[in-house]
Design a protein around this motif. Structure first.
Motif, PDB file in Angstrom:
ATOM      1  N   HIS A  34       1.136  -0.833  -0.247  1.00 28.40           N
ATOM      2  CA  HIS A  34      -0.181  -0.269   0.494  1.00 28.40           C
ATOM      3  C   HIS A  34       0.726   0.931  -0.172  1.00 28.40           C
ATOM      4  O   HIS A  34       0.488   2.312  -0.963  1.00 28.40           O
ATOM      5  N   VAL A  35       1.761   1.087   0.725  1.00 29.86           N
ATOM      6  CA  VAL A  35       2.871   2.183   0.953  1.00 29.86           C
ATOM      7  C   VAL A  35       3.184   1.983  -1.078  1.00 29.86           C
ATOM      8  O   VAL A  35       3.836   4.047  -1.596  1.00 29.86           O
ATOM      9  N   ASN A  36       3.851   1.423  -1.499  1.00 30.20           N
ATOM     10  CA  ASN A  36       4.270   2.043  -2.617  1.00 30.20           C
ATOM     11  C   ASN A  36       3.226   2.375  -3.608  1.00 30.20           C
ATOM     12  O   ASN A  36       3.573   3.142  -4.434  1.00 30.20           O
ATOM     13  N   ALA A  37       2.246   1.629  -3.281  1.00 29.11           N
ATOM     14  CA  ALA A  37       1.086   2.333  -4.269  1.00 29.11           C
ATOM     15  C   ALA A  37       0.986   3.853  -4.228  1.00 29.11           C
ATOM     16  O   ALA A  37       0.640   4.673  -5.085  1.00 29.11           O
ATOM     17  N   VAL A  38       0.949   4.486  -2.936  1.00 25.65           N
ATOM     18  CA  VAL A  38       1.036   5.738  -3.003  1.00 25.65           C
ATOM     19  C   VAL A  38       2.395   6.604  -3.674  1.00 25.65           C
ATOM     20  O   VAL A  38       1.932   7.788  -4.533  1.00 25.65           O
ATOM     21  N   ALA A  39       3.197   5.899  -3.174  1.00 28.92           N
ATOM     22  CA  ALA A  39       4.569   6.324  -4.355  1.00 28.92           C
ATOM     23  C   ALA A  39       4.010   6.248  -5.521  1.00 28.92           C
ATOM     24  O   ALA A  39       4.185   7.384  -6.265  1.00 28.92           O
ATOM     25  N   ASN A  40       3.528   5.104  -6.401  1.00 31.38           N
ATOM     26  CA  ASN A  40       3.949   4.918  -7.295  1.00 31.38           C
ATOM     27  C   ASN A  40       2.736   5.960  -8.027  1.00 31.38           C
ATOM     28  O   ASN A  40       2.917   6.286  -9.341  1.00 31.38           O
ATOM     29  N   LEU A  41       1.718   6.114  -7.302  1.00 35.61           N
ATOM     30  CA  LEU A  41       0.672   7.488  -8.009  1.00 35.61           C
ATOM     31  C   LEU A  41       1.095   8.496  -8.648  1.00 35.61           C
ATOM     32  O   LEU A  41       0.697   9.344  -8.875  1.00 35.61           O
ATOM     33  N   ALA A  42       2.306   9.168  -7.179  1.00 36.88           N
ATOM     34  CA  ALA A  42       2.322  10.568  -7.012  1.00 36.88           C
ATOM     35  C   ALA A  42       3.377  10.510  -8.421  1.00 36.88           C
ATOM     36  O   ALA A  42       3.517  11.849  -8.834  1.00 36.88           O
ATOM     37  N   ARG A  43       4.613   9.514  -8.928  1.00 38.63           N
ATOM     38  CA  ARG A  43       5.020   9.525 -10.173  1.00 38.63           C
ATOM     39  C   ARG A  43       4.124   9.682 -11.489  1.00 38.63           C
ATOM     40  O   ARG A  43       4.558  10.067 -12.262  1.00 38.63           O
ATOM     41  N   VAL A  44       3.384   8.737 -11.260  1.00 36.87           N
ATOM     42  CA  VAL A  44       2.419   8.476 -12.340  1.00 36.87           C
ATOM     43  C   VAL A  44       1.650  10.411 -12.683  1.00 36.87           C
ATOM     44  O   VAL A  44       1.177  10.809 -13.932  1.00 36.87           O
ATOM     45  N   ILE A  45       1.034  10.867 -11.572  1.00 38.35           N
ATOM     46  CA  ILE A  45       0.602  11.780 -11.854  1.00 38.35           C
ATOM     47  C   ILE A  45       1.584  12.836 -12.036  1.00 38.35           C
ATOM     48  O   ILE A  45       1.667  13.611 -13.406  1.00 38.35           O
ATOM     49  N   ALA A  46       2.457  12.820 -11.645  1.00 42.06           N
ATOM     50  CA  ALA A  46       3.950  13.746 -12.390  1.00 42.06           C
ATOM     51  C   ALA A  46       3.836  13.653 -13.758  1.00 42.06           C
ATOM     52  O   ALA A  46       4.362  14.315 -15.219  1.00 42.06           O
ATOM     53  N   ARG A  47       3.708  12.351 -14.338  1.00 42.62           N
ATOM     54  CA  ARG A  47       4.179  11.760 -15.778  1.00 42.62           C
ATOM     55  C   ARG A  47       3.434  12.410 -16.836  1.00 42.62           C
ATOM     56  O   ARG A  47       3.692  12.822 -17.465  1.00 42.62           O
ATOM     57  N   ALA A  48       1.774  12.126 -15.526  1.00 38.22           N
ATOM     58  CA  ALA A  48       0.921  11.917 -16.289  1.00 38.22           C
ATOM     59  C   ALA A  48       0.690  14.286 -17.471  1.00 38.22           C
ATOM     60  O   ALA A  48       0.353  14.481 -17.784  1.00 38.22           O
ATOM     61  N   ALA A  49       1.505  15.018 -16.276  1.00 43.18           N
ATOM     62  CA  ALA A  49       1.573  16.296 -16.569  1.00 43.18           C
ATOM     63  C   ALA A  49       2.063  16.513 -17.664  1.00 43.18           C
ATOM     64  O   ALA A  49       2.131  17.792 -17.995  1.00 43.18           O
ATOM     65  N   THR A  50       3.002  15.822 -18.468  1.00 43.90           N
ATOM     66  CA  THR A  50       3.887  16.118 -19.434  1.00 43.90           C
ATOM     67  C   THR A  50       3.738  15.842 -20.947  1.00 43.90           C
ATOM     68  O   THR A  50       4.141  16.244 -21.739  1.00 43.90           O
ATOM     69  N   ASN A  51       2.550  15.646 -21.235  1.00 41.81           N
ATOM     70  CA  ASN A  51       1.413  14.883 -21.772  1.00 41.81           C
ATOM     71  C   ASN A  51       0.758  15.718 -22.419  1.00 41.81           C
ATOM     72  O   ASN A  51       0.474  16.297 -21.987  1.00 41.81           O
ATOM     73  N   ARG A  52       1.139  16.507 -23.666  1.00 42.26           N
ATOM     74  CA  ARG A  52       0.764  17.440 -24.374  1.00 42.26           C
ATOM     75  C   ARG A  52      -1.057  16.981 -25.402  1.00 42.26           C
ATOM     76  O   ARG A  52      -2.163  18.041 -25.076  1.00 42.26           O
ATOM     77  N   GLU A  53      -1.497  15.622 -25.437  1.00 39.37           N
ATOM     78  CA  GLU A  53      -1.806  15.425 -26.233  1.00 39.37           C
ATOM     79  C   GLU A  53      -3.298  14.601 -25.644  1.00 39.37           C
ATOM     80  O   GLU A  53      -2.725  14.040 -24.382  1.00 39.37           O
ATOM     81  N   GLN A  54      -4.623  15.101 -25.043  1.00 36.34           N
ATOM     82  CA  GLN A  54      -5.518  15.418 -23.723  1.00 36.34           C
ATOM     83  C   GLN A  54      -5.546  13.531 -24.161  1.00 36.34           C
ATOM     84  O   GLN A  54      -6.240  13.316 -23.103  1.00 36.34           O
ATOM     85  N   ASP A  55      -6.375  13.252 -25.084  1.00 31.22           N
ATOM     86  CA  ASP A  55      -7.013  11.839 -24.991  1.00 31.22           C
ATOM     87  C   ASP A  55      -5.919  11.012 -24.719  1.00 31.22           C
ATOM     88  O   ASP A  55      -6.317   9.791 -24.169  1.00 31.22           O
ATOM     89  N   GLN A  56      -4.657  11.333 -25.597  1.00 34.30           N
ATOM     90  CA  GLN A  56      -3.497  10.103 -24.830  1.00 34.30           C
ATOM     91  C   GLN A  56      -3.173  10.185 -24.073  1.00 34.30           C
ATOM     92  O   GLN A  56      -2.757   9.251 -23.765  1.00 34.30           O
ATOM     93  N   ALA A  57      -3.205  11.491 -23.408  1.00 37.95           N
ATOM     94  CA  ALA A  57      -1.991  12.225 -21.743  1.00 37.95           C
ATOM     95  C   ALA A  57      -3.633  10.672 -20.699  1.00 37.95           C
ATOM     96  O   ALA A  57      -2.816  10.163 -19.632  1.00 37.95           O
ATOM     97  N   VAL A  58      -4.994  11.064 -20.968  1.00 39.64           N
ATOM     98  CA  VAL A  58      -6.079  10.329 -20.216  1.00 39.64           C
ATOM     99  C   VAL A  58      -6.072   8.799 -20.303  1.00 39.64           C
ATOM    100  O   VAL A  58      -5.654   7.925 -19.452  1.00 39.64           O
ATOM    101  N   GLN A  59      -5.817   8.473 -21.257  1.00 40.50           N
ATOM    102  CA  GLN A  59      -5.841   6.889 -21.797  1.00 40.50           C
ATOM    103  C   GLN A  59      -4.261   6.271 -20.655  1.00 40.50           C
ATOM    104  O   GLN A  59      -4.191   5.356 -20.533  1.00 40.50           O
ATOM    105  N   GLN A  60      -3.016   8.068 -20.784  1.00 42.91           N
ATOM    106  CA  GLN A  60      -1.568   7.162 -20.528  1.00 42.91           C
ATOM    107  C   GLN A  60      -2.083   7.141 -19.223  1.00 42.91           C
ATOM    108  O   GLN A  60      -1.656   5.812 -18.297  1.00 42.91           O
TER     109      GLN A  60
END
Length: 293
Positions: A141-167
């Motif tokens: 569970h602890v690792n899940a929280v850290a992983n969510l932080a990473r995927v949220i940060a990475r998503a902010a770099t995707n400029r294409e709307q639908d692709q960003a949501v899918q990723q």
């Protein structure tokens, strides 16, 4: 006999046919993209429903203050030590909720075509939390929280709307599942602590009330009985709130599973936390509406 159509005319017909197919494919793809973004926005808008988790977390943290008037001196000493543990665990338990809500907000912002400013949203929970075995909160569970932080940060770099949501849906699938499992596990622990508190408080009243029923103390006995009735009703409503909060977490996991599978993602194991809306959710919501013990 009609002469054969010139090859150039036939080629033009083929080209027109191919262009029609491409246009139709683009329209269908656009419709699918539009519907997905609409579904994701609706999913992200459910974040406030998880507020019951934070309210029950606060109640768990403050258990000792509520129990104290009903404790013997020896029991108060034991509960005081537990109070310190509850207060130490509380920030980490609440950080799980913060991570899940930040993920939902990121999805909603991307589906709206906005740039999600994740910096301030993930600072509080990405600094690192630890496991609390007594509550059921494990390293997974602890690792899940850290992983969510990473995927949220990475998503902010995707400029294409639908692709960003899918990723973000793909990258967040496993960590969100584990984070919601953490919330569900902790809520079960809160429920057990609620039952323990109820036993302490009502048990003390049940033992002491008979001694106050002598004729000179009728008023005290009446007040004590009324107090016991109020406490019993409070605990009954809280039990329903625990059920409601657990079902809302389970429903959110089920919806996220549906969105993920809608991407045509590789088949994943069916999750235990993704059961459909339970009848108890509706019953609990109706009974606790407007009741805030």
């Amino acid at each position: 006999m009609r002469p054969a159509a010139p090859r150039s005319s036939f080629a033009c017909q083929q080209l027109a046919w191919l262009l029609s197919l491409l246009l139709l494919s683009g329209l269908l793809g656009g419709c699918a993209s539009s519907q997905r973004l609409k579904d994701v926005r609706a999913f992200a808008a459910t974040a406030p429903k998880l507020s019951g988790y934070t309210e029950l977390s606060q109640r768990y943290r403050d258990t000792y203050q509520r129990e104290l008037p009903y404790l013997t001196a020896a029991a108060a000493g034991r509960e005081k030590a537990l109070d310190a543990e509850r207060r130490a665990a509380y920030p980490d338990l609440v950080a799980i909720h913060q991570a899940v809500v930040a993920y939902l907000r990121a999805l909603g912002a991307l589906a709206d075509g906005d740039q999600f400013n994740y910096g301030d949203q993930i600072k509080d929970f990405s600094a690192g939390i630890k496991a609390w075995p007594d509550t059921g909160l494990t390293d997974r569970h602890v690792n899940a929280v850290a992983n969510l932080a990473r995927v949220i940060a990475r998503a902010a770099t995707n400029r294409e709307q639908d692709q960003a949501v899918q990723q973000l849906l793909r990258d967040g699938y496993e960590p969100l599942h584990d984070a919601l499992d953490a919330m569900h596990t902790v809520l079960r622990y809160y429920d057990r602590q609620h039952d323990n508190e109820q036993g302490i408080v009502l048990g003390m009243l049940d033992v002491e009330i008979p001694f106050s029923e002598r004729p000179p103390e009728r008023l005290l006995a009446a007040l004590a009985k009324a107090h016991r009735q109020d406490k019993a009703n409070e605990y009954r409503l809280l039990g329903l709130r625990h059920t409601l909060a657990a079902n809302q977490v389970r429903d959110l996991a089920a919806w996220h599973e549906t969105l993920y599978r809608g991407l045509g993602a590789p088949t994943a194991p069916v999750r235990a936390a993704t059961s459909s809306l339970a009848p108890t959710t509706i019953a609990a919501a109706a009974l606790v509406q407007g009741a805030q013990p």
